[in-house]
Write a protein that holds these residues in place. Structure first.
Motif, short mmCIF file in Angstrom:
data_model
loop_
_atom_site.label_atom_id
_atom_site.label_comp_id
_atom_site.label_asym_id
_atom_site.label_seq_id
_atom_site.Cartn_x
_atom_site.Cartn_y
_atom_site.Cartn_z
N TRP A 101 -15.49 -12.23 23.28
CA TRP A 101 -15.23 -13.66 23.10
C TRP A 101 -13.86 -13.83 22.45
O TRP A 101 -13.74 -14.16 21.27
N PRO A 102 -12.77 -13.62 23.24
CA PRO A 102 -11.43 -13.65 22.65
C PRO A 102 -11.02 -15.01 22.11
O PRO A 102 -10.12 -15.09 21.27
N GLY A 103 -11.65 -16.07 22.53
CA GLY A 103 -11.33 -17.39 22.01
C GLY A 103 -11.93 -17.68 20.65
O GLY A 103 -11.65 -18.70 20.04
N VAL A 104 -12.77 -16.77 20.18
CA VAL A 104 -13.43 -16.92 18.87
C VAL A 104 -12.75 -15.97 17.90
O VAL A 104 -12.85 -14.75 18.05
N GLN A 105 -12.03 -16.51 16.95
CA GLN A 105 -11.32 -15.67 15.99
C GLN A 105 -12.24 -15.32 14.82
O GLN A 105 -12.75 -16.22 14.15
N PRO A 106 -12.47 -14.01 14.60
CA PRO A 106 -13.31 -13.63 13.45
C PRO A 106 -12.76 -14.24 12.15
O PRO A 106 -11.56 -14.18 11.89
#
Length: 173
Positions: A101-106
């Motif tokens: 999920w690259p659009g979700v930044q940890p």
């Protein structure tokens, strides 16, 4: 403080309960209410309104691509307002969640795209509280906790609620 509708992917480590108990004995507010000991794979995850059967299937597939693992907890990380135990055995799973999920930044991007996997023991404490938590916890380490599943949890008005448990793969023998 997260808002209702926030979700997270976590790996519960019940064997580490004593670490959180040690922090709570100093001040119960240091330990996040409603969540058992865990390593976060991805937080915040998707908003609850975006959680679908397809997302559940993707989480299940992610879990199935990673094996059940023993997680050694030996090294403490102490920073202002924070005490944690490093959990490098779960780094590959956490990295894979972020990559899936690259659009979700940890952590909202505060620690980069692949923050170190860790079990948070205490948060929001003073330097004195952190020192005391670290002292008490060091006496309980090292310990090994078994990671068996990836959990999708959602914060509601009543606290964190389990949406999905996805088993990690059984290691080949």
């Amino acid at each position: 403080m997260p808002a209702p509708g926030t979700s997270a992917l976590v790996v519960e480590l019940p064997a580490a309960a004593g670490l959180l108990d040690a922090a709570a004995a100093i001040d119960p507010a240091l330990v996040r209410a409603g969540l058992p000991p865990h390593v976060t794979a991805l937080y915040p995850f998707l908003p609850a309104a975006e959680l679908t059967d397809e997302v559940d299937a993707a989480v299940t597939a992610l879990a199935a691509a990673h094996e059940v693992v023993d997680v050694p907890l030996a090294d403490l990380v102490v920073a202002p307002g924070f005490v944690a135990a490093a959990a490098p055995a779960l780094q590959a799973l956490a990295d894979a969640a972020g990559d899936r999920w690259p659009g979700v930044q940890p952590y909202g991007g505060r620690f980069g795209p692949h923050p170190p996997a860790h079990l948070t023991i205490a948060m929001g404490g003073t330097d004195e509280q952190n020192t005391e938590v670290a002292r008490r916890v060091e006496g309980l380490l090292p310990l090994t906790a078994r990671a068996e599943a990836l959990h999708l949890v959602v914060l509601t008005e009543r606290g964190w609620q389990l949406r999905l448990t996805a088993a990690l793969a059984t290691p080949a023998r």
